[in-house]
Write a protein that holds these residues in place. Structure first.
Motif, PDB file in Angstrom:
ATOM      1  N   TRP A 360      52.362  54.135  66.699  1.00  0.00           N
ATOM      2  CA  TRP A 360      51.914  52.759  66.398  1.00  0.00           C
ATOM      3  C   TRP A 360      51.651  51.950  67.672  1.00  0.00           C
ATOM      4  N   GLU A 361      51.330  52.631  68.786  1.00  0.00           N
ATOM      5  CA  GLU A 361      51.083  51.904  70.035  1.00  0.00           C
ATOM      6  C   GLU A 361      49.840  51.030  69.945  1.00  0.00           C
ATOM      7  N   ARG A 402      58.066  45.304  69.062  1.00  0.00           N
ATOM      8  CA  ARG A 402      57.706  45.964  70.326  1.00  0.00           C
ATOM      9  C   ARG A 402      58.459  45.304  71.467  1.00  0.00           C
ATOM     10  N   GLN A 403      58.847  46.128  72.429  1.00  0.00           N
ATOM     11  CA  GLN A 403      59.615  45.618  73.564  1.00  0.00           C
ATOM     12  C   GLN A 403      58.773  44.680  74.420  1.00  0.00           C
ATOM     13  N   GLY A 404      59.444  43.722  75.039  1.00  0.00           N
ATOM     14  CA  GLY A 404      58.756  42.721  75.842  1.00  0.00           C
ATOM     15  C   GLY A 404      58.903  42.966  77.339  1.00  0.00           C
ATOM     16  N   ASP A 424      51.056  44.780  78.900  1.00  0.00           N
ATOM     17  CA  ASP A 424      51.008  45.259  77.515  1.00  0.00           C
ATOM     18  C   ASP A 424      52.426  45.310  76.947  1.00  0.00           C
ATOM     19  N   PRO A 425      52.563  45.216  75.627  1.00  0.00           N
ATOM     20  CA  PRO A 425      53.908  45.343  75.033  1.00  0.00           C
ATOM     21  C   PRO A 425      54.431  46.764  75.198  1.00  0.00           C
ATOM     22  N   GLY A 426      55.744  46.903  75.146  1.00  0.00           N
ATOM     23  CA  GLY A 426      56.356  48.218  75.246  1.00  0.00           C
ATOM     24  C   GLY A 426      56.360  48.934  73.913  1.00  0.00           C
ATOM     25  N   ALA A 427      57.112  50.024  73.861  1.00  0.00           N
ATOM     26  CA  ALA A 427      57.197  50.818  72.637  1.00  0.00           C
ATOM     27  C   ALA A 427      57.890  50.017  71.537  1.00  0.00           C
TER      28      ALA A 427
END
Lengths: 576, 205
Positions: A360-361, A402-404, A424-427
């Motif tokens: 879902w990236e 998603r991680q910040g 970009d946001p993380g996983a």
């Protein structure tokens, strides 16, 4: 409260007095005033006007003293040592909505985290807003298992009042048709994101008895005409609710019940008024009023009413009763049973699991949903398949996101490469915590402490509450079942956790003046009246005979509305 | 009831402590390097530097903080740490937020950077080329990483604190939060699962 003496002289008698203006007190005020009673609400804390007194509501993240609105440790240690135990309550964005521990001390025989808001609106300004109905699985549990005493009511007694409350406050949620988590009058549900939906299908496919649904939360998603008329609008997904909401989108007394009560012309709201005791009339065998201390001047007055509602929160309503002694009630008001101040319960939590998510990236979200997913109780539902080695059960609350930009500080590398990555946001990650039912235990109790005084010179509480064996057994299952569901969803690096929990930290404290059928074993009857003094109603968390595992505020509201209806009818019949 | 702000008196005291600690760094340093950093810093004045006469050793501390922050988050096609005022932010956190023992540990870490530079390359840290400075910091980055991997017991390594504060100061600044990343104070709806391309950048909140 400088005008209180004047006010007392000119008009010191009301039809009804409500002690407290939080979730329960606001409801008592609205119902009693709408039914025509001249109602005085006494609030120990300061005035908080809707919108005008939400000072941080428009403060952007960069305008606080320190990032994340964090408060330096020295300030926490000197003023908020206990209020800060949640980790989220004491910030520069919200601390004005909590008490200072140096002004309002309490003593702990065992650790107890008592998080308080003394102000108009009480904790309704900062509550978690999750709103679930109880079912007969909850109301019948004590009787079925021989625990404590039986509830004097069943779901059918409360169902119409849940309808009434939900329609007024606005609860968004998804109907699921579960008998043990009854559906309500819902406004449209908020959405689950793609990772949560994946977990829902994986969990429901693998475990027949488990359901993953969106949280049922007291946020308006489709305002009714009545809500619009009060100036309330739909949730804007800021997720900064505990600063107060200028949209009136989540339910708080300030934006809803107190406005409705005020619109009747029957409400008098008096902040800075600390009720110190209930006045008992032994001739009439009724309470005639309350003694009140002006929080600013220390002046004492007596105010009178035909009916009194205690809505000061579970521990403080019990405190008020314990502090109200007389020849008739030498051990505390209405305490012939000896149960006043006992059976303190909370929901035990901070145990669950989290995981990393691959995939879902290319998907993201817009808006900050003030809500998460909910997994209703699936243990001990009455059949052999769900029976466990503990009584009662628990539900989960959680979310995926998603991680910040915080995510790389513990990793190797810095400079341009790190900076580019943070654009970009993380996983995706996912996590959940369980909220478990705590059994009533008379040894979990509060007592009046006359040696330690608060800022008004009043006695304080000593609190002695701990988890029992049943809760400790349940906590093991709360962790392992969470791990099991995240693994069944195919997530990576699944990590069970259990963090330090002190009773009270769930901010669901309850049980200190329980309802029951027998005056010898309970404080309140089936209509929340004090068995031994029928014109005093206690309708906050103090009334709870057991705890269920669902968030309790909706039930306090329904009990309050039902009790107000009873009080008005009883007054008309001349019974009070 | 009127309240006095508990931090005010403390704050003045802490700045004095920071200044005194800074003087321990002392010694020779390249004034051209400092001048260069301060020029970049002009938009975001440093409380320590402001309080110090020109050439005061406290200025060297400020300069080192600024150099390291900008190596952690340099100017690229978006502003760097100095551009958004991170050095002043770090000094303010050290002066007003951290406790004395945390502040001392941070200062000791900053001292060690300069000591190591002199021991290995014979020059103060501020006089090194960016490449030499980066190479030195990579050693500390590795130490901080190993410390975290081993469970993070004991005192937090200087470089971990520096990296945390730089990231925090950058992405909670108005520019970092709302111009570099995306910030939406009043989103309206919650759209749960949309193509990332429709957003295009990480949300800061």
């Amino acid at each position: 409260m400088a005008n209180l003496n004047t006010l007392a002289r000119e008009k010191n008698t009301y039809d009804a007095i409500v002690v407290g203006s939080g979730i329960s007190g606001g409801w008592a005020a609205k119902e009693l005033a709408e039914k025509g009673l001249k109602t005085l609400v006494l609030e120990r804390g300061r005035q908080v006007r809707h919108i005008a007194d939400y000072p941080t509501v428009n403060t952007p993240p960069w305008a606080f003293r320190f990032p994340g609105a964090r408060v330096p440790q020295d300030e926490i240690d000197s003023r908020y040592a206990k209020q800060a135990r949640t980790g989220y309550t004491i910030t520069d964005a919200t601390k004005h909505f909590y008490i200072r521990d140096d002004q309002h001390p309490y003593s702990e025989t065992r650790r107890f985290d008592w998080i308080r808001s003394y102000q108009v609106g009480g904790r309704s300004l900062v509550w978690g807003r999750q709103s679930y109905r109880w079912s007969d699985l909850d109301f019948e549990a004590n009787a079925r298992e021989g625990v404590a005493v039986d509830w004097p009511i069943r779901y059918a007694d409360l169902a119409p009042w849940y309808d009434h409350v939900e329609e007024f406050i606005g609860v968004s949620g998804q109907a699921e048709g579960l008998p043990h988590l009854p559906d309500g009058r819902f406004q449209p549900p908020m959405d689950m994101n793609c990772v949560e939906k994946h977990m829902k299908s994986a969990v429901e496919g693998r475990f027949r008895e488990r359901r993953v649904t969106i949280g049922r939360t007291a946020h308006i998603t489709q305002p009714t005409e009545a809500q619009k008329a009060l100036g309330r609008t739909a949730c804007q997904h800021q997720n900064q609710c505990s600063r107060g909401c200028v949209f009136g989108a989540y339910f708080a007394s300030n934006s809803s019940t107190l406005l409705a009560a005020n619109n009747t012309g029957n409400l008098t709201l008096q902040p800075d008024a600390v009720v110190t005791s209930i006045i008992f009339d032994p001739v009439k065998n009724r309470a005639s009023g309350v003694r009140v201390r002006d929080a600013e001047t220390g002046d004492e007055v007596e105010l009178y009413a035909r009916v009194i509602f205690l809505c000061a929160s579970a521990l403080n309503s019990a405190w008020l009763m314990m502090n109200s002694t007389s020849n008739r009630f030498p051990d505390g008001f209405g305490n012939g049973s000896g149960q006043l101040g006992r059976n303190v319960m909370d929901h035990h939590f901070l145990v669950g699991a989290s995981a990393d998510v691959e995939g879902w990236e290319d998907r993201y979200y817009k808006g900050r949903r003030p809500n998460g997913f909910y997994i209703p109780r699936f243990r001990n539902l009455g059949d052999a398949a769900t029976k466990k080695d503990f009584l009662r059960g628990y539900g989960y609350q959680g979310g995926a996101s998603r991680q910040g930009w915080q995510r790389l500080v513990a990793e190797l590398g810095f400079g341009k490469e790190m900076k580019d990555e943070l654009m970009d946001p993380g996983a995706w990650t996912i996590g959940m915590t369980a909220f478990g039912e705590m059994l009533p235990d008379p040894s979990n109790r509060i007592t009046l402490n006359k040696d330690v005084r608060d800022m008004h010179g009043l006695p304080t509480l000593t609190i002695d509450v701990g988890l029992g064996d049943n809760e400790l057994r349940m906590r093991k299952d709360m962790q392992s079942a969470a791990v099991e569901m995240l693994e069944a969803s195919g997530f990576r690096n699944v990590r069970g956790y259990e963090r330090s929990y002190g009773p009270g930290l769930g901010i669901h404290e309850m049980g200190t003046a329980r309802m029951g059928r027998d005056p010898k074993t309970s404080v309140l009857n089936a209509h929340n009246q004090v068995h031994e003094c029928l014109n005093v109603y206690v309708t906050d968390g103090a009334a709870m005979t057991s705890a269920s595992c669902v968030n309790p505020s909706l039930t306090y509201m329904a009990l309050t509305a039902r009790a107000a209806d009873h009080a008005v009818s009883a007054l008309k019949r001349g019974e009070l | 009831m009127k309240e006095t702000h508990p931090m005010t008196e403390d704050l003045i005291h802490r700045r004095a402590v920071l200044g005194r600690a800074a003087s321990l760094l002392g010694g020779a340093l390249s004034m051209s390097a400092v001048a260069g950093v301060l020029a970049g810093c002009a938009a975001s004045p440093s409380p320590v530097a402001d309080a110090s006469p020109a050439g005061d050793p406290a200025t060297a501390r400020s300069a080192a903080i600024a150099v390291i922050a900008d190596l952690i988050l340099p100017r690229t096609d978006t502003p760097g740490a100095i551009d958004v005022g991170v050095p002043a932010f770090i000094e303010r956190m050290m002066a007003d937020y951290y406790r004395p023992e945390e502040r001392r540990a941070f200062m000791a870490g900053l001292d060690r950077v300069d000591t190591d530079a002199r021991a290995t390359l014979g020059r103060p840290f501020l006089a090194l080329s960016s490449g030499e400075q980066t190479a030195l910091l990579e050693r500390y980055d590795r130490e901080a990483y190993d410390w975290a991997r081993a469970g993070g017991e004991g005192a937090t390594p200087f470089f971990r604190t520096m990296k945390e504060l730089t990231t925090l100061g950058y992405f909670t600044s108005e520019t970092g939060a709302s111009k570099v990343l995306k910030y939406d104070p009043i989103p309206g709806a919650y759209e749960a699962c949309i193509p990332y391309a429709d957003v295009g950048r990480a949300w800061s909140t």
